[in-house]
Design a protein around this motif. Structure first.
Motif, PDB file in Angstrom:
ATOM      1  N   UNK A  82       8.166  -1.346 -15.512  1.00  0.00           N
ATOM      2  CA  UNK A  82       9.142  -0.895 -14.513  1.00  0.00           C
ATOM      3  C   UNK A  82       8.796  -1.449 -13.134  1.00  0.00           C
ATOM      4  N   UNK A  83       7.516  -1.399 -12.770  1.00  0.00           N
ATOM      5  CA  UNK A  83       7.098  -1.932 -11.480  1.00  0.00           C
ATOM      6  C   UNK A  83       7.388  -3.411 -11.338  1.00  0.00           C
ATOM      7  N   UNK A 121       8.445   4.519  -5.874  1.00  0.00           N
ATOM      8  CA  UNK A 121       7.747   5.800  -5.778  1.00  0.00           C
ATOM      9  C   UNK A 121       6.488   5.691  -6.622  1.00  0.00           C
ATOM     10  N   UNK A 122       5.337   5.933  -5.982  1.00  0.00           N
ATOM     11  CA  UNK A 122       4.056   5.701  -6.637  1.00  0.00           C
ATOM     12  C   UNK A 122       3.109   6.862  -6.335  1.00  0.00           C
ATOM     13  N   UNK A 123       2.909   7.744  -7.298  1.00  0.00           N
ATOM     14  CA  UNK A 123       1.997   8.866  -7.110  1.00  0.00           C
ATOM     15  C   UNK A 123       0.589   8.394  -6.804  1.00  0.00           C
ATOM     16  N   UNK A 124      -0.112   9.117  -5.931  1.00  0.00           N
ATOM     17  CA  UNK A 124      -1.381   8.605  -5.402  1.00  0.00           C
ATOM     18  C   UNK A 124      -2.613   9.138  -6.105  1.00  0.00           C
ATOM     19  N   UNK A 125      -2.457   9.841  -7.192  1.00  0.00           N
ATOM     20  CA  UNK A 125      -3.598  10.570  -7.746  1.00  0.00           C
ATOM     21  C   UNK A 125      -4.463   9.764  -8.722  1.00  0.00           C
ATOM     22  N   UNK A 126      -4.262   8.455  -8.819  1.00  0.00           N
ATOM     23  CA  UNK A 126      -5.087   7.620  -9.708  1.00  0.00           C
ATOM     24  C   UNK A 126      -5.503   6.369  -8.936  1.00  0.00           C
ATOM     25  N   UNK A 127      -6.662   6.437  -8.269  1.00  0.00           N
ATOM     26  CA  UNK A 127      -7.056   5.400  -7.324  1.00  0.00           C
ATOM     27  C   UNK A 127      -7.281   4.037  -7.982  1.00  0.00           C
ATOM     28  N   UNK A 128      -7.942   4.012  -9.136  1.00  0.00           N
ATOM     29  CA  UNK A 128      -8.225   2.733  -9.790  1.00  0.00           C
ATOM     30  C   UNK A 128      -6.934   2.026 -10.190  1.00  0.00           C
ATOM     31  N   UNK A 129      -5.972   2.804 -10.693  1.00  0.00           N
ATOM     32  CA  UNK A 129      -4.675   2.225 -11.043  1.00  0.00           C
ATOM     33  C   UNK A 129      -3.986   1.725  -9.782  1.00  0.00           C
ATOM     34  N   UNK A 130      -4.157   2.460  -8.689  1.00  0.00           N
ATOM     35  CA  UNK A 130      -3.518   2.098  -7.429  1.00  0.00           C
ATOM     36  C   UNK A 130      -3.965   0.746  -6.926  1.00  0.00           C
ATOM     37  N   UNK A 177      -4.992  -1.778  -8.698  1.00  0.00           N
ATOM     38  CA  UNK A 177      -4.378  -2.804  -9.548  1.00  0.00           C
ATOM     39  C   UNK A 177      -2.892  -2.964  -9.240  1.00  0.00           C
ATOM     40  N   UNK A 178      -2.203  -1.829  -9.054  1.00  0.00           N
ATOM     41  CA  UNK A 178      -0.759  -1.871  -8.799  1.00  0.00           C
ATOM     42  C   UNK A 178      -0.448  -2.522  -7.457  1.00  0.00           C
ATOM     43  N   UNK A 179      -1.278  -2.240  -6.451  1.00  0.00           N
ATOM     44  CA  UNK A 179      -1.045  -2.843  -5.139  1.00  0.00           C
ATOM     45  C   UNK A 179      -1.143  -4.360  -5.215  1.00  0.00           C
ATOM     46  N   UNK A 180      -2.096  -4.863  -6.023  1.00  0.00           N
ATOM     47  CA  UNK A 180      -2.258  -6.305  -6.165  1.00  0.00           C
ATOM     48  C   UNK A 180      -1.097  -6.929  -6.926  1.00  0.00           C
ATOM     49  N   UNK A 181      -0.597  -6.207  -7.951  1.00  0.00           N
ATOM     50  CA  UNK A 181       0.489  -6.740  -8.768  1.00  0.00           C
ATOM     51  C   UNK A 181       1.831  -6.697  -8.051  1.00  0.00           C
ATOM     52  N   UNK A 182       2.083  -5.617  -7.320  1.00  0.00           N
ATOM     53  CA  UNK A 182       3.398  -5.398  -6.715  1.00  0.00           C
ATOM     54  C   UNK A 182       3.324  -5.676  -5.222  1.00  0.00           C
ATOM     55  N   UNK A 183       3.057  -6.918  -4.887  1.00  0.00           N
ATOM     56  CA  UNK A 183       2.775  -7.296  -3.495  1.00  0.00           C
ATOM     57  C   UNK A 183       3.965  -7.114  -2.562  1.00  0.00           C
ATOM     58  N   UNK A 184       5.177  -7.193  -3.100  1.00  0.00           N
ATOM     59  CA  UNK A 184       6.364  -7.091  -2.238  1.00  0.00           C
ATOM     60  C   UNK A 184       7.011  -5.708  -2.277  1.00  0.00           C
ATOM     61  N   UNK A 185       6.382  -4.748  -2.974  1.00  0.00           N
ATOM     62  CA  UNK A 185       6.978  -3.420  -3.143  1.00  0.00           C
ATOM     63  C   UNK A 185       6.346  -2.438  -2.159  1.00  0.00           C
ATOM     64  N   UNK A 186       7.169  -1.892  -1.283  1.00  0.00           N
ATOM     65  CA  UNK A 186       6.738  -0.865  -0.336  1.00  0.00           C
ATOM     66  C   UNK A 186       6.755   0.471  -1.066  1.00  0.00           C
ATOM     67  N   UNK A 187       5.697   1.260  -0.920  1.00  0.00           N
ATOM     68  CA  UNK A 187       5.550   2.475  -1.711  1.00  0.00           C
ATOM     69  C   UNK A 187       5.915   3.744  -0.928  1.00  0.00           C
ATOM     70  N   UNK A 188       6.623   4.631  -1.590  1.00  0.00           N
ATOM     71  CA  UNK A 188       6.740   6.028  -1.164  1.00  0.00           C
ATOM     72  C   UNK A 188       5.733   6.781  -2.015  1.00  0.00           C
ATOM     73  N   UNK A 224      -8.552   8.865   0.736  1.00  0.00           N
ATOM     74  CA  UNK A 224      -9.234   7.798   0.006  1.00  0.00           C
ATOM     75  C   UNK A 224      -8.339   7.269  -1.112  1.00  0.00           C
ATOM     76  N   UNK A 225      -7.662   8.169  -1.820  1.00  0.00           N
ATOM     77  CA  UNK A 225      -6.719   7.748  -2.864  1.00  0.00           C
ATOM     78  C   UNK A 225      -5.590   6.918  -2.270  1.00  0.00           C
ATOM     79  N   UNK A 226      -5.058   7.396  -1.140  1.00  0.00           N
ATOM     80  CA  UNK A 226      -3.934   6.723  -0.476  1.00  0.00           C
ATOM     81  C   UNK A 226      -4.275   5.280  -0.135  1.00  0.00           C
ATOM     82  N   UNK A 227      -5.500   5.061   0.333  1.00  0.00           N
ATOM     83  CA  UNK A 227      -5.884   3.741   0.827  1.00  0.00           C
ATOM     84  C   UNK A 227      -5.723   2.648  -0.234  1.00  0.00           C
ATOM     85  N   UNK A 228      -5.836   3.033  -1.506  1.00  0.00           N
ATOM     86  CA  UNK A 228      -5.697   2.055  -2.591  1.00  0.00           C
ATOM     87  C   UNK A 228      -4.290   1.484  -2.668  1.00  0.00           C
TER      88      UNK A 228
END
Length: 291
Positions: free
Chosen positions: A176-177, A199-208, A210-221, A233-237
């Motif tokens: 989906x991402x 929309x990206x829940x912040x409660x899984x930092x390690x996944x975050x 990876x997702x930030x690197x993959x979805x470089x053009x997607x702004x997150x809510x 700390x979770x948010x920063x990912x």
């Protein structure tokens, strides 16, 4: 584009999105007793929160369910709140999570991007298929509107569907991402992000990370901060150089006055201080990541 406006606002004011999920029981009793109708009661509370946090909030998210539950008066308060945010030259996200096809989706798009319920962004649920997104795209292209599409959420039930793996061991939320990112390439702002956010829940930092690197053009809510267990700390990912996302807090800000002895008299100021606290916590972590 609208995403450039949001990006620049985050640069100036920080990452906090104030969630106006306003239930009647959240409102100080003195305000409830001084108004004869629900509409005026809700709107006065919202207006004070908006006025008090305007210098520290990137945007405002209005969850429509809280207003629908109060009937016509609630929806009038919803409409007045959206108009007030616009009058204050701030940005609004209508949290409607619609997900339907064809003419029905066209009507949802018209309802929330025009007229009495007009907002800058809406949230959408794509899990019925991406033809549910298509009717909103003309508004993104021609009317300076934006979307936040559910990718991976912070609730426990997210694992029921979003974490299902394909034969290649790819999680459904990754598919989906990737689709959101691909469609969003047609609606890029100068800031490097698309007006099709996620929309990206912040409660899984390690996944975050990876997702930030993959979805470089997607702004997150980003929901999940505070009451749902997410930390700065979770948010920063999910951020990139301190930007690339807004962090929603609803109850934490709206009910901040309950943590102060004289909070009832200055609930707006209590909301502002909580907003600043969240903003500064995220900023501190983000700066440490950059250094």
């Amino acid at each position: 584009m609208i995403i450039d406006e949001l990006y620049e606002t985050v640069n100036k004011k920080g990452n906090v999105c104030v969630g106006l999920d306003t239930a009647l029981e959240y409102i100080p009793e003195s305000i409830r007793e001084s108004h004869e109708n629900v509409e005026d009661c809700i709107f006065e509370f919202n207006r004070t929160i908006i006025d008090s946090t305007l210098d520290a909030a990137a945007c405002y998210k209005i969850q429509i369910a809280y207003y629908e539950a109060l009937g016509i008066e609630g929806l009038r308060a919803y409409s007045k709140t959206l108009k007030y945010i616009k009058d204050k030259k701030a940005l609004s996200i209508a949290d409607i999570k619609r997900g339907d096809i064809a003419k029905t989706a066209e009507m949802y798009a018209k309802a929330h991007f025009e007229g009495e319920f007009e907002s800058d962004f809406v949230t959408l649920n794509p899990y019925m298929g991406f033809d549910t997104i298509e009717p909103y795209l003309p508004y993104v292209k021609n009317n300076n509107k934006g979307l936040f599409i559910l990718i991976r959420t912070s609730n426990k039930g997210a694992r029921d569907l979003q974490y299902i793996s394909t034969k290649k061991n790819t999680k459904l939320y990754n598919i989906v991402g990737k689709k959101v990112s691909s469609i969003g390439e047609k609606y890029m702002g100068n800031c490097g992000y698309s007006s099709l956010g996620g929309v990206m829940g912040c409660t899984h930092q390690e996944e975050g990370i990876k997702l930030r690197k993959k979805l470089k053009n997607v702004f997150f809510l980003i929901p999940g901060y505070g009451a749902q267990g997410g930390t700065a700390e979770d948010i920063s990912a999910y951020l990139k150089k301190g930007n690339g996302g807004v962090v929603n807090s609803s109850r934490g800000i709206l009910l901040a006055y309950k943590n102060e002895e004289d909070g009832l008299k200055k609930y707006g100021e209590c909301a502002r201080q909580e907003c600043i606290k969240i903003r500064d916590d995220i900023l501190k972590i983000s700066q440490n990541k950059k250094s």
